[in-house]
Each structure stands twice: as C-alpha cells, then as structure tokens.
Scaffold this motif. Structure first.
Motif, short mmCIF file in Angstrom:
data_model
loop_
_atom_site.label_atom_id
_atom_site.label_comp_id
_atom_site.label_asym_id
_atom_site.label_seq_id
_atom_site.Cartn_x
_atom_site.Cartn_y
_atom_site.Cartn_z
N LYS A 130 12.60 -4.04 4.16
CA LYS A 130 12.27 -2.62 4.38
C LYS A 130 10.84 -2.33 3.97
O LYS A 130 10.11 -1.63 4.68
CB LYS A 130 13.23 -1.72 3.61
CG LYS A 130 12.94 -0.23 3.84
CD LYS A 130 13.91 0.68 3.13
CE LYS A 130 13.53 2.15 3.35
NZ LYS A 130 14.46 3.07 2.65
N LEU A 131 10.44 -2.88 2.82
CA LEU A 131 9.07 -2.67 2.36
C LEU A 131 8.09 -3.25 3.38
O LEU A 131 7.08 -2.62 3.72
CB LEU A 131 8.86 -3.32 1.00
CG LEU A 131 7.44 -3.24 0.42
CD1 LEU A 131 7.03 -1.79 0.20
CD2 LEU A 131 7.35 -4.03 -0.87
N GLU A 132 8.38 -4.44 3.89
CA GLU A 132 7.50 -5.08 4.88
C GLU A 132 7.38 -4.23 6.14
O GLU A 132 6.30 -4.15 6.75
CB GLU A 132 8.05 -6.45 5.24
CG GLU A 132 8.01 -7.45 4.10
CD GLU A 132 8.87 -8.67 4.38
OE1 GLU A 132 9.15 -8.94 5.57
OE2 GLU A 132 9.27 -9.35 3.43
N SER A 133 8.47 -3.59 6.53
CA SER A 133 8.43 -2.78 7.75
C SER A 133 7.56 -1.55 7.59
O SER A 133 7.09 -0.97 8.57
CB SER A 133 9.85 -2.36 8.15
OG SER A 133 10.38 -1.41 7.23
N VAL A 134 7.30 -1.15 6.33
CA VAL A 134 6.47 0.02 6.06
C VAL A 134 5.01 -0.36 5.89
O VAL A 134 4.11 0.30 6.42
CB VAL A 134 6.99 0.76 4.79
CG1 VAL A 134 6.06 1.93 4.44
CG2 VAL A 134 8.41 1.26 5.01
N ILE A 139 -6.87 3.54 -7.23
CA ILE A 139 -5.96 4.22 -6.29
C ILE A 139 -6.75 4.77 -5.11
O ILE A 139 -6.36 4.62 -3.94
CB ILE A 139 -5.20 5.36 -6.98
CG1 ILE A 139 -4.34 4.83 -8.13
CG2 ILE A 139 -4.34 6.12 -5.97
CD1 ILE A 139 -3.13 4.07 -7.72
N GLU A 140 -7.88 5.41 -5.40
CA GLU A 140 -8.70 5.98 -4.34
C GLU A 140 -9.26 4.89 -3.43
O GLU A 140 -9.38 5.08 -2.22
CB GLU A 140 -9.85 6.79 -4.94
CG GLU A 140 -9.38 8.03 -5.71
CD GLU A 140 -10.53 8.74 -6.41
OE1 GLU A 140 -11.69 8.31 -6.22
OE2 GLU A 140 -10.26 9.71 -7.15
N ASP A 141 -9.60 3.74 -4.00
CA ASP A 141 -10.20 2.65 -3.22
C ASP A 141 -9.18 1.90 -2.36
O ASP A 141 -9.54 1.24 -1.39
CB ASP A 141 -10.88 1.65 -4.15
CG ASP A 141 -12.11 2.22 -4.84
OD1 ASP A 141 -12.67 3.20 -4.31
OD2 ASP A 141 -12.48 1.70 -5.91
N SER A 142 -7.92 1.98 -2.74
CA SER A 142 -6.89 1.15 -2.11
C SER A 142 -6.44 1.70 -0.76
O SER A 142 -6.61 2.88 -0.45
CB SER A 142 -5.67 1.04 -3.02
OG SER A 142 -5.02 2.30 -3.14
N GLU A 143 -5.86 0.80 0.05
CA GLU A 143 -5.16 1.22 1.27
C GLU A 143 -3.68 1.49 1.00
O GLU A 143 -3.08 2.34 1.64
CB GLU A 143 -5.25 0.13 2.35
CG GLU A 143 -6.54 0.09 3.14
CD GLU A 143 -7.59 -0.77 2.45
OE1 GLU A 143 -8.78 -0.58 2.74
OE2 GLU A 143 -7.23 -1.63 1.62
N ILE A 144 -3.11 0.75 0.05
CA ILE A 144 -1.69 0.86 -0.25
C ILE A 144 -1.52 1.06 -1.75
O ILE A 144 -2.12 0.34 -2.55
CB ILE A 144 -0.92 -0.40 0.19
CG1 ILE A 144 -0.94 -0.53 1.72
CG2 ILE A 144 0.53 -0.38 -0.30
CD1 ILE A 144 -0.40 -1.85 2.23
N ALA A 145 -0.70 2.04 -2.15
CA ALA A 145 -0.38 2.26 -3.56
C ALA A 145 1.14 2.27 -3.71
O ALA A 145 1.83 3.09 -3.10
CB ALA A 145 -0.97 3.58 -4.05
N GLY A 177 -0.20 3.49 7.81
CA GLY A 177 1.19 3.66 8.23
C GLY A 177 1.87 4.76 7.45
O GLY A 177 1.24 5.63 6.84
N GLU A 178 3.19 4.70 7.41
CA GLU A 178 4.01 5.73 6.79
C GLU A 178 3.89 5.65 5.27
O GLU A 178 3.89 4.58 4.67
CB GLU A 178 5.47 5.53 7.21
CG GLU A 178 6.41 6.62 6.76
CD GLU A 178 7.84 6.37 7.22
OE1 GLU A 178 8.68 7.25 6.98
OE2 GLU A 178 8.09 5.29 7.80
#
Length: 347
Positions: A26-30, A256-262, A300-301
C-alpha cells in the motif's frame, strides 16, 4: 518539449522507471516505491521504530531483491556490526523462517541457536559479505561537511564529475539506471561545527543533500525525531489521537521543506491508547501496532495513513489488514510465514 522528459518517457517504455519494492504494497502504491532522485524524511518520536522501518524498507528489502543499487548508510547511533546483525536477522526470517534476534545470534539470551541454525547463520553471513559493493556503512560522528565529502567520495567510484560549457557542474553515473540511497540515522545526532547551532547544521546538511540529489540523482533519506508534544494529551480529542503534522519535526523543519516525501511513524501502544482507528490495541495488537502517515508527497497523494504490523525482535514490518477483516489478533501478533507478495510499482 524537454529532452529530459522525453528520455524519462522512453525509459518508462522499457520498464526502467519502476520503483524497487519496500515490502509494503500500500505504501509503495502511494509513494512509488524506491526510485532515483527522491528526498525522503522518516520522522517519529523516540522508540517508535523509525530506524527499524528505514532498515527494513529502505535497506533490507531493496538489497534482498535488487542488484543494481548502492546504499550509503550513515549510522550515528548503532555500530556497523549491529546494523549488519539486524540485516542478518531479517535475512534468516526471509529465507528460512527462522526467528532469531540480534541478541539471540550474539548469544546474549537464553535462546541459543541450534547447530542447524548456526549453519543458516553462516549462510546469512555470506550474504552480508556479498553486499560489500551495494552497502557502505559509516558509523561515526557526522556533520554537514563530512556528509558531503563522504558522499562525493563514494559517488566518485560510481561515475565522474565534469563542468559543462555553461560552467555548470554535472555528474554522470557509469550506470545511469543504478539507484543510490544516502541514509542518515538520525539527524538529531549530528554534531554542529563550531559557530553553528544544531538547526543550522541540519539545514546545511539538508541543502547538501538537495545539491547531490539534483546533480547526481541520489535519493537522500533522513531519519528525524518529532517533538515530545506531538503526541501529548493536547493532541487527543474525543478519545482519539489527532493526525501528526509536518510541523512536529524536532530541531529543524528544513529537511521537511526540502523533501519530496515525508513519512511520520506513530505508536498507539506507546501512547497508551486502548483502541486506534478500529484496532484493539491494549488487548490485541499491543506493541505490534504502528501507523505510518504519508504527510507530504510532492508527486502523488498525501495525507494517507498506512497501518503497520511490527515484529520488534527482528525488525520486520507488514501491512495490517482492515480491522473488520481480523478474526483473531493471535494470527497477526505471532510471526507466521507469509507468502511473498510481488508487485510492480510505477514511477
């Protein structure tokens, strides 16, 4: 039209944009699994298992399934031997369904391995040895300058730097399809250089990570602490826990601001919750319950929650079934062999 975009589309036709599996469908799909040039933050309060999650999903799973990967792991808390021991423990379960913790393997408990299990341990040690060209572990003190220098040293073995005709520094991998992860575990333990605060040092390290991501295609992974009040009583309303926020990160919000995913990891048992989102915690899942929030996902979502089943003795994670699908908590709190899931995750 951008030539780079066209190249990405052509790679997609060849199946080269498919992310590596993390063992959590599920995590991978997100978040598309593990792919190149993505900056990820994994945050959580002390003892929630964020380092175990990183080791399982971002180190063990890609190493067990893929050859074309390089993981550079900066361990600021555990020794290289303990990191390898944890990987060995996961390997023994994955390959042989033998449940031995690192402490068991090292003879520190009454659960001494049998003669047959020691043979399996020897086979696992051969696997650990085979990782030398795919896993580099630095277990030392770290600041931003050292992080940048060590990463560039490792990357120089994988490609070459040059300056283009516009004076811009570039880097080309010998194998353009290789995925490179650079993991820092964890950022609160970095040592600021004289004259800088911890926040300034963390922010500078994060800026270096962005530079290397953009120039070299590396995927940085930063493990961070959350503030203590992120799970305080003020966050509970009507008997339920309130979703964590991006502002909960401790010491600095820069990464956090620099990241794409948190990703934020939450432990309902540790917070003494009786139930959580329909799951029986106090008399059911107990320490086997974790919940992972995708709070930021630039491509993504976001605001997605993934309930997780955690087996702390060996550091194994699985995704939990829905609460209404659980007929017996014994079945999901005991480590029972499960058929390996194979999923293709698209970028």
């Amino acid at each position: 039209m951008s030539s780079s975009l066209k190249q990405l589309i052509e790679k997609g036709k060849l199946g080269k944009n498919i992310g590596y599996s993390m063992g959590l469908p599920k995590l991978e799909s997100v978040i598309d699994g593990i792919v190149k040039q993505i900056y990820t933050v994994i945050a959580g309060s002390t003892g929630t298992g964020k380092s175990s999650l990183a080791l399982y999903a971002y180190v063990f799973r890609p190493l067990i399934d893929n050859m074309n990967i390089l993981i550079i792991y900066f361990s600021l808390e555990l020794s290289k031997e303990m990191i390898e021991g944890k990987l060995l423990s996961l390997y023994l379960w994955e390959k042989f369904h033998v449940e031995l913790s690192v402490r068991d393997i090292l003879g520190k408990t009454n659960r001494k391995p049998t003669a047959e299990e020691y043979k399996l341990i020897d086979e696992g040690l051969q696997w650990i040895s085979s990782l030398s060209d795919r896993l580099v572990i630095y277990d030392m003190s770290l600041n931003s300058k050292k992080y940048y220098h060590l990463l560039l040293t490792e990357l120089d073995k994988q490609g070459k730097s040059y300056t283009d005709d516009k004076g811009i520094k570039r880097f080309v991998m010998n194998d353009p399809d290789k995925v490179v992860l650079a993991i820092v575990d964890h950022m609160s333990l970095i040592r600021p250089e004289e004259g800088r605060t911890k926040k300034q040092e963390m922010d500078l390290l994060s800026q270096y990570a962005v530079t290397i991501r953009n120039r070299c295609g590396v995927s940085p992974v930063m493990i961070m602490q959350t503030n203590r009040d992120a799970t305080s009583m003020d966050r509970r309303k009507g008997g339920t826990y309130q979703t964590p926020q991006l502002s909960d990160s401790k010491d600095s919000g820069g990464p956090i601001e620099d990241s794409e995913i948190a990703l934020f990891l939450f432990d309902p048992f540790r917070e003494k919750l009786q139930t959580y989102k329909g799951y029986n915690i106090s008399n059911g899942l107990k320490r086997n319950a974790k919940s992972l929030f995708v709070l930021k996902n630039r491509y993504g979502e976001a605001d997605v929650e993934v309930p997780l089943n955690f087996f702390g003795r060996i550091g194994l994670f699985r995704e939990l079934p829905k609460p209404e699908e659980i007929t017996s908590y014994d079945e999901i709190t005991e480590l029972i062999p499960k058929e390996k899931e194979v999923r293709k995750i698209t970028f």
